[in-house]
Design a protein around this motif. Structure first.
Motif, PDB file in Angstrom:
ATOM      1  N   VAL A  88       0.819  -1.195   0.000  1.00 28.00           N
ATOM      2  CA  VAL A  88       0.000   0.000   0.000  1.00 28.00           C
ATOM      3  C   VAL A  88       0.860   1.255   0.000  1.00 28.00           C
ATOM      4  O   VAL A  88       0.575   2.229  -0.702  1.00 28.00           O
ATOM      5  N   GLY A 135       2.272   1.860  -3.407  1.00 23.10           N
ATOM      6  CA  GLY A 135       1.220   2.402  -4.269  1.00 23.10           C
ATOM      7  C   GLY A 135       0.967   3.863  -3.959  1.00 23.10           C
ATOM      8  O   GLY A 135       0.801   4.686  -4.872  1.00 23.10           O
ATOM      9  N   ALA A 136       0.981   4.188  -2.684  1.00 24.42           N
ATOM     10  CA  ALA A 136       0.739   5.580  -2.296  1.00 24.42           C
ATOM     11  C   ALA A 136       1.836   6.476  -2.838  1.00 24.42           C
ATOM     12  O   ALA A 136       1.578   7.568  -3.351  1.00 24.42           O
ATOM     13  N   GLU A 140       3.709   5.974  -5.468  1.00 23.94           N
ATOM     14  CA  GLU A 140       3.542   6.102  -6.920  1.00 23.94           C
ATOM     15  C   GLU A 140       2.451   7.123  -7.259  1.00 23.94           C
ATOM     16  O   GLU A 140       2.638   7.997  -8.109  1.00 23.94           O
ATOM     17  N   LEU A 141       1.322   6.965  -6.570  1.00 24.88           N
ATOM     18  CA  LEU A 141       0.218   7.888  -6.846  1.00 24.88           C
ATOM     19  C   LEU A 141       0.610   9.314  -6.482  1.00 24.88           C
ATOM     20  O   LEU A 141       0.262  10.267  -7.185  1.00 24.88           O
ATOM     21  N   ARG A 177       2.407  11.019  -9.081  1.00 26.71           N
ATOM     22  CA  ARG A 177       1.575  11.421 -10.219  1.00 26.71           C
ATOM     23  C   ARG A 177       0.689  12.619  -9.894  1.00 26.71           C
ATOM     24  O   ARG A 177       0.399  13.432 -10.754  1.00 26.71           O
ATOM     25  N   ARG A 178       0.223  12.692  -8.676  1.00 23.59           N
ATOM     26  CA  ARG A 178      -0.865  13.622  -8.401  1.00 23.59           C
ATOM     27  C   ARG A 178      -0.518  14.751  -7.446  1.00 23.59           C
ATOM     28  O   ARG A 178      -1.382  15.584  -7.153  1.00 23.59           O
ATOM     29  N   ASP A 219       7.531   5.332 -10.812  1.00 24.64           N
ATOM     30  CA  ASP A 219       8.170   4.039 -10.568  1.00 24.64           C
ATOM     31  C   ASP A 219       9.287   4.163  -9.545  1.00 24.64           C
ATOM     32  O   ASP A 219       9.418   3.342  -8.640  1.00 24.64           O
ATOM     33  N   LEU A 275      -7.419   1.227  -4.051  1.00 23.73           N
ATOM     34  CA  LEU A 275      -6.737   0.580  -2.931  1.00 23.73           C
ATOM     35  C   LEU A 275      -6.760  -0.928  -3.106  1.00 23.73           C
ATOM     36  O   LEU A 275      -5.751  -1.622  -2.930  1.00 23.73           O
ATOM     37  N   MET A 293      -4.234  -2.241  -5.635  1.00 21.68           N
ATOM     38  CA  MET A 293      -2.864  -2.401  -5.127  1.00 21.68           C
ATOM     39  C   MET A 293      -2.703  -3.728  -4.407  1.00 21.68           C
ATOM     40  O   MET A 293      -1.756  -4.474  -4.650  1.00 21.68           O
ATOM     41  N   VAL A 294      -3.636  -3.983  -3.507  1.00 24.11           N
ATOM     42  CA  VAL A 294      -3.488  -5.155  -2.657  1.00 24.11           C
ATOM     43  C   VAL A 294      -3.705  -6.428  -3.455  1.00 24.11           C
ATOM     44  O   VAL A 294      -2.975  -7.414  -3.300  1.00 24.11           O
ATOM     45  N   ALA A 350      -5.273   6.974 -13.442  1.00 25.19           N
ATOM     46  CA  ALA A 350      -3.869   7.186 -13.130  1.00 25.19           C
ATOM     47  C   ALA A 350      -3.144   5.902 -12.778  1.00 25.19           C
ATOM     48  O   ALA A 350      -1.940   5.792 -12.962  1.00 25.19           O
ATOM     49  N   ILE A 351      -3.872   4.918 -12.282  1.00 20.65           N
ATOM     50  CA  ILE A 351      -3.143   3.733 -11.844  1.00 20.65           C
ATOM     51  C   ILE A 351      -2.872   2.787 -12.990  1.00 20.65           C
ATOM     52  O   ILE A 351      -2.048   1.892 -12.879  1.00 20.65           O
ATOM     53  N   VAL A 364       0.764   1.972 -14.255  1.00 20.93           N
ATOM     54  CA  VAL A 364       1.762   1.504 -13.300  1.00 20.93           C
ATOM     55  C   VAL A 364       2.520   0.326 -13.873  1.00 20.93           C
ATOM     56  O   VAL A 364       1.945  -0.593 -14.431  1.00 20.93           O
TER      57      VAL A 364
END
Lengths: 245, 245
Positions: free
Chosen positions: A107, A110-111, A113-114, A117-118, A213, B103, B106-107, B239-240, B243
DNA sequence: TCATCGAGCTTGTCTGACAAGTAGATAACG
DNA sequence: CGTTATCTACTTGTCAGACAAGCTCGATGA
């Protein structure tokens, strides 16, 4: 002071919600069963609709009731299973700590990475502020755990995903001890604090530059480092390292 | 029928309670801090007192607020400590549904990758069984949602991470409606079921062959497809997609 | 100085009304 | 006769205003 809490007369809405809940449980109402209407509940309990509504609102928050405008109230799909909990006891056990760290790694990566982007300028500034605080703690040998926390929270917020943010905040709370070995006196001396801070900086730079990435990879490195500093590395853990290669 | 859940407008009390909660956390209000009065909250949010009261009632149920008659409302001792919850009502708001899916993505991707690395023969067989069940449902036009659920649960179990498995099981429960549009009569006719099943098979094959990256990518494709089938794709979601590219 | 009382705040509860959403009956139409 | 459209009755969601119950604090009086 707190003693008054126990002699305070119970609120009506509490009484009603408690009775309703036990009523549901005792009758073993199947999920999807329709509850009586608010009006009939008012009559049955002899209270106003406001009270009944607050009681139901509480049951909704607890996840054992759902309502639909125009239809009615229903027993929720999974009464009592409305929340996810990592309880404190299991957090300390070896294997489970590794499992949780692994979940957290997914998680948190992923956070990051996001966020790359944002991120907005304001959010970026917030991350940098936490980073600076840790720098100060590093040079003075002071306490940096709070800033560390703020750093991760700021990244989660910059992801723009509220649910993600909430989940990471929850995990962070459960893991609050995990930063102690890093920022303790021992941690400073042994260079663990400096090491963590270097990892932090790599995450920040990747987010700042919008390299998603790289941000994810840096976050992964950081979590791996955290695992090392915590002495966690059972059979499970190493497997996630090579992800993305 | 239940699919309407995702386009239902959020209730006012939900919005208010959510904003209040984030307000408390973002300001880092210490336990015991007094909250604004109901009246001022009404003015601030532009809603009636009933709405504010229901919102507060919900925060009380969640344990992050306490109230005392004649005194006011206060931040509770341990705000949001014990558990993490994605409650059914907030799932309905468009953005939040997207956040949760993100979320979950991701998991679930992480789970697929781990499963590809760690799967045992027994776990692999369990995944395949669920896949076969869905094949049958596909050819007979029958109900496949249960097998769909079993498929994802089996993958989570094959990841070898108990906590991950529990978390995905929790999210699956909260999202049980989300499989209906796929496996409904309409879903069969429109080819959504077949589409989903093709995605499932790609995940399975990657896991079977131990190709972790491919398994993760296939899982991501599947979640993206699910979002498409649910009609979820607001600003956040796309956006994801890139990845890993 | 100290005890008492009351004004003015807060949350808790009640009442009645209307808006918004749904299901089922009813009526109109092909 | 079957289908579609509409209407009605009922539900939850929201609003407004009122009063009761509990608390704080300062004025008042002894």
């Amino acid at each position: 002071m707190l003693a008054t809490k126990f002699q305070r007369p119970p609120r009506l809405s509490d009484t009603v919600s408690r009775q309703l809940e036990s009523w549901i449980r005792e009758l073993g109402l199947a999920p999807g069963t329709q509850l009586p209407t608010e009006k009939s509940l008012c009559e049955r309990f002899g209270v106003s609709r406001a009270v009944v509504r607050e009681a139901i609102s509480r049951l909704k928050a607890e996840g054992c009731v759902e309502t639909r405008q125009g239809l009615g109230a229903f027993v929720a799909a999974n009464p009592g299973e409305g929340s996810f909990r990592l309880d404190g006891d299991t957090v300390s056990a070896g294997d489970e700590a590794a499992d949780i760290l692994e979940l957290r790694c997914m998680v948190e990566c992923g956070a990051a990475e996001l966020a790359a982007r944002r991120r907005s300028q304001a959010e970026l500034a917030r991350i940098e502020r936490a980073l600076d605080d840790m720098d100060r703690a590093l040079s003075t040998g002071g306490e940096g755990a709070l800033a560390d926390d703020a750093f991760h929270v700021a990244i989660a917020a910059a992801s723009g995903n509220r649910q993600l943010e909430r989940f990471l905040a929850y995990m962070g709370r459960q893991f609050s001890d995990s930063r102690l070995p890093t920022w303790s006196e021992d941690g400073h001396r042994a260079g663990r604090a400096a090491e963590a801070q270097a990892e932090h900086r790599r995450i920040f730079e990747a987010i700042r530059d919008g390299r998603a990435d790289a941000a994810g990879a840096a976050a992964r490195e950081h979590l791996l480092g955290a695992a090392r500093r915590l002495g966690i590395s059972p059979r499970h853990w190493p497997a996630i390292a090579p992800v993305g290669q």
